[in-house]
Design a protein around this motif. Structure first.
Motif, PDB file in Angstrom:
ATOM      1  N   PHE A  26      -2.580   6.584 -39.407  1.00  0.00           N
ATOM      2  CA  PHE A  26      -1.726   6.763 -38.228  1.00  0.00           C
ATOM      3  C   PHE A  26      -1.398   5.419 -37.595  1.00  0.00           C
ATOM      4  O   PHE A  26      -0.237   5.140 -37.267  1.00  0.00           O
ATOM      5  N   SER A  27      -2.403   4.571 -37.420  1.00  0.00           N
ATOM      6  CA  SER A  27      -2.178   3.248 -36.821  1.00  0.00           C
ATOM      7  C   SER A  27      -1.204   2.429 -37.667  1.00  0.00           C
ATOM      8  O   SER A  27      -0.303   1.774 -37.125  1.00  0.00           O
ATOM      9  N   ALA A  28      -1.371   2.464 -38.982  1.00  0.00           N
ATOM     10  CA  ALA A  28      -0.471   1.714 -39.866  1.00  0.00           C
ATOM     11  C   ALA A  28       0.947   2.278 -39.796  1.00  0.00           C
ATOM     12  O   ALA A  28       1.926   1.518 -39.763  1.00  0.00           O
ATOM     13  N   TYR A  29       1.077   3.590 -39.753  1.00  0.00           N
ATOM     14  CA  TYR A  29       2.394   4.218 -39.661  1.00  0.00           C
ATOM     15  C   TYR A  29       3.107   3.800 -38.375  1.00  0.00           C
ATOM     16  O   TYR A  29       4.278   3.419 -38.396  1.00  0.00           O
ATOM     17  N   ILE A  30       2.407   3.877 -37.260  1.00  0.00           N
ATOM     18  CA  ILE A  30       3.005   3.535 -35.969  1.00  0.00           C
ATOM     19  C   ILE A  30       3.390   2.053 -35.941  1.00  0.00           C
ATOM     20  O   ILE A  30       4.456   1.681 -35.448  1.00  0.00           O
ATOM     21  N   ASP A  31       2.535   1.190 -36.479  1.00  0.00           N
ATOM     22  CA  ASP A  31       2.858  -0.229 -36.509  1.00  0.00           C
ATOM     23  C   ASP A  31       4.092  -0.489 -37.374  1.00  0.00           C
ATOM     24  O   ASP A  31       4.982  -1.257 -36.983  1.00  0.00           O
ATOM     25  N   MET A  40       8.927  -5.480 -33.418  1.00  0.00           N
ATOM     26  CA  MET A  40       7.684  -5.951 -32.806  1.00  0.00           C
ATOM     27  C   MET A  40       6.516  -5.110 -33.319  1.00  0.00           C
ATOM     28  O   MET A  40       6.680  -3.923 -33.577  1.00  0.00           O
ATOM     29  N   PRO A  41       5.350  -5.732 -33.457  1.00  0.00           N
ATOM     30  CA  PRO A  41       4.179  -4.943 -33.831  1.00  0.00           C
ATOM     31  C   PRO A  41       3.707  -4.069 -32.672  1.00  0.00           C
ATOM     32  O   PRO A  41       4.039  -4.333 -31.505  1.00  0.00           O
ATOM     33  N   MET A  42       2.955  -3.060 -32.999  1.00  0.00           N
ATOM     34  CA  MET A  42       2.443  -2.143 -31.981  1.00  0.00           C
ATOM     35  C   MET A  42       1.643  -2.890 -30.913  1.00  0.00           C
ATOM     36  O   MET A  42       1.701  -2.542 -29.733  1.00  0.00           O
ATOM     37  N   ALA A  43       0.911  -3.909 -31.302  1.00  0.00           N
ATOM     38  CA  ALA A  43       0.110  -4.666 -30.330  1.00  0.00           C
ATOM     39  C   ALA A  43       0.995  -5.290 -29.255  1.00  0.00           C
ATOM     40  O   ALA A  43       0.623  -5.305 -28.065  1.00  0.00           O
ATOM     41  N   TYR A  44       2.172  -5.790 -29.617  1.00  0.00           N
ATOM     42  CA  TYR A  44       3.078  -6.378 -28.635  1.00  0.00           C
ATOM     43  C   TYR A  44       3.644  -5.290 -27.722  1.00  0.00           C
ATOM     44  O   TYR A  44       3.780  -5.488 -26.517  1.00  0.00           O
ATOM     45  N   TYR A  45       3.987  -4.167 -28.307  1.00  0.00           N
ATOM     46  CA  TYR A  45       4.497  -3.044 -27.520  1.00  0.00           C
ATOM     47  C   TYR A  45       3.465  -2.629 -26.477  1.00  0.00           C
ATOM     48  O   TYR A  45       3.803  -2.412 -25.313  1.00  0.00           O
ATOM     49  N   GLU A  46       2.210  -2.549 -26.882  1.00  0.00           N
ATOM     50  CA  GLU A  46       1.147  -2.145 -25.952  1.00  0.00           C
ATOM     51  C   GLU A  46       1.014  -3.141 -24.808  1.00  0.00           C
ATOM     52  O   GLU A  46       0.817  -2.754 -23.653  1.00  0.00           O
ATOM     53  N   ILE A  47       1.149  -4.412 -25.083  1.00  0.00           N
ATOM     54  CA  ILE A  47       1.106  -5.435 -24.031  1.00  0.00           C
ATOM     55  C   ILE A  47       2.259  -5.226 -23.053  1.00  0.00           C
ATOM     56  O   ILE A  47       2.062  -5.236 -21.837  1.00  0.00           O
ATOM     57  N   LEU A  48       3.455  -5.013 -23.585  1.00  0.00           N
ATOM     58  CA  LEU A  48       4.619  -4.795 -22.725  1.00  0.00           C
ATOM     59  C   LEU A  48       4.458  -3.533 -21.877  1.00  0.00           C
ATOM     60  O   LEU A  48       4.806  -3.524 -20.694  1.00  0.00           O
ATOM     61  N   VAL A  49       3.917  -2.470 -22.479  1.00  0.00           N
ATOM     62  CA  VAL A  49       3.678  -1.227 -21.735  1.00  0.00           C
ATOM     63  C   VAL A  49       2.724  -1.476 -20.579  1.00  0.00           C
ATOM     64  O   VAL A  49       2.989  -1.071 -19.440  1.00  0.00           O
ATOM     65  N   ARG A  50       1.612  -2.139 -20.861  1.00  0.00           N
ATOM     66  CA  ARG A  50       0.613  -2.381 -19.809  1.00  0.00           C
ATOM     67  C   ARG A  50       1.200  -3.223 -18.679  1.00  0.00           C
ATOM     68  O   ARG A  50       0.930  -2.955 -17.505  1.00  0.00           O
ATOM     69  N   LEU A  51       1.995  -4.208 -19.018  1.00  0.00           N
ATOM     70  CA  LEU A  51       2.635  -5.021 -17.978  1.00  0.00           C
ATOM     71  C   LEU A  51       3.646  -4.201 -17.190  1.00  0.00           C
ATOM     72  O   LEU A  51       3.739  -4.341 -15.967  1.00  0.00           O
ATOM     73  N   SER A  52       4.393  -3.334 -17.869  1.00  0.00           N
ATOM     74  CA  SER A  52       5.408  -2.532 -17.176  1.00  0.00           C
ATOM     75  C   SER A  52       4.783  -1.564 -16.177  1.00  0.00           C
ATOM     76  O   SER A  52       5.418  -1.199 -15.189  1.00  0.00           O
ATOM     77  N   GLU A  53       3.552  -1.163 -16.423  1.00  0.00           N
ATOM     78  CA  GLU A  53       2.866  -0.211 -15.548  1.00  0.00           C
ATOM     79  C   GLU A  53       2.116  -0.883 -14.404  1.00  0.00           C
ATOM     80  O   GLU A  53       1.652  -0.211 -13.484  1.00  0.00           O
ATOM     81  N   ALA A  54       1.982  -2.201 -14.463  1.00  0.00           N
ATOM     82  CA  ALA A  54       1.213  -2.941 -13.456  1.00  0.00           C
ATOM     83  C   ALA A  54       2.075  -3.259 -12.233  1.00  0.00           C
ATOM     84  O   ALA A  54       3.298  -3.387 -12.331  1.00  0.00           O
ATOM     85  N   ASP A  55       1.421  -3.391 -11.084  1.00  0.00           N
ATOM     86  CA  ASP A  55       2.115  -3.801  -9.866  1.00  0.00           C
ATOM     87  C   ASP A  55       2.805  -5.142 -10.106  1.00  0.00           C
ATOM     88  O   ASP A  55       2.176  -6.084 -10.612  1.00  0.00           O
TER      89      ASP A  55
END
Length: 167
Positions: A26-31, A40-55
């Motif tokens: 699953f992780s390989a498929y999503i990446d 972009m790799p999934m790791a970069y997407y996750e960073i962007l998501v976390r920043l977008s949700e932060a104050d």
């Protein structure tokens, strides 16, 4: 670890292997989906998501590492790559000479917004659509139980400054 080893039963071995196979596949498929559709790799997407949700769309680097389940060294490398694309900026933290803050730029937010529909569709099709509501409830509870069982070790590793792998 002391005492006698509690070897896995045949059924436990089957469960372990099914879990590991599903997790890795699953992780390989999503990446692959993220790289193919969004560049972009999934790791970069996750960073962007976390920043977008932060104050203020920004987080201290240490908080971002924790939130994105990344080691500090891996996060630093990823943020450097994201800075080159113009999707994030990094600056010293206010009032802390040693701390750094990462901020999502408007271009980064736009890249995230463009990537999100494909990502959500892939997750829905390959996870939510193949499981029953009861299985999804169980999966959520299982994930929480595994994380809770690891919490003490994760906290200890963080306190020791372990930066090689997130916990």
């Amino acid at each position: 670890m002391s005492g006698e080893v509690r070897w896995l039963t045949e059924a436990e071995q089957e469960t372990w292997r099914a879990y590991m196979t599903a997790n890795v596949e699953f992780s390989a498929y999503i990446d692959r989906q993220m790289r193919r559709d969004s560049g972009m790799p999934m790791a970069y997407y996750e960073i962007l998501v976390r920043l977008s949700e932060a104050d203020g769309r920004c987080l201290r680097m240490s908080e971002l590492a924790r939130a994105s389940l990344s080691s500090r060294s891996r996060l630093s490398h990823a943020v450097s790559a994201l800075e080159k694309t113009g999707w994030v900026t990094r600056r010293p933290a206010d009032g802390d000479r040693r701390g750094w803050v990462c901020e999502l730029t408007d271009a980064g937010y736009a890249a995230l917004a463009a990537a999100a529909p494909g990502h959500v569709t892939a997750v829905r099709e390959k996870l939510f659509d193949v499981l029953t509501p009861e299985q999804l409830d169980a999966l959520r509870d299982i994930g929480r139980a595994i994380s809770a069982g690891l919490r003490q070790e994760c906290d200890a590793a963080a306190a020791e400054g372990c930066e090689e792998e997130p916990c």
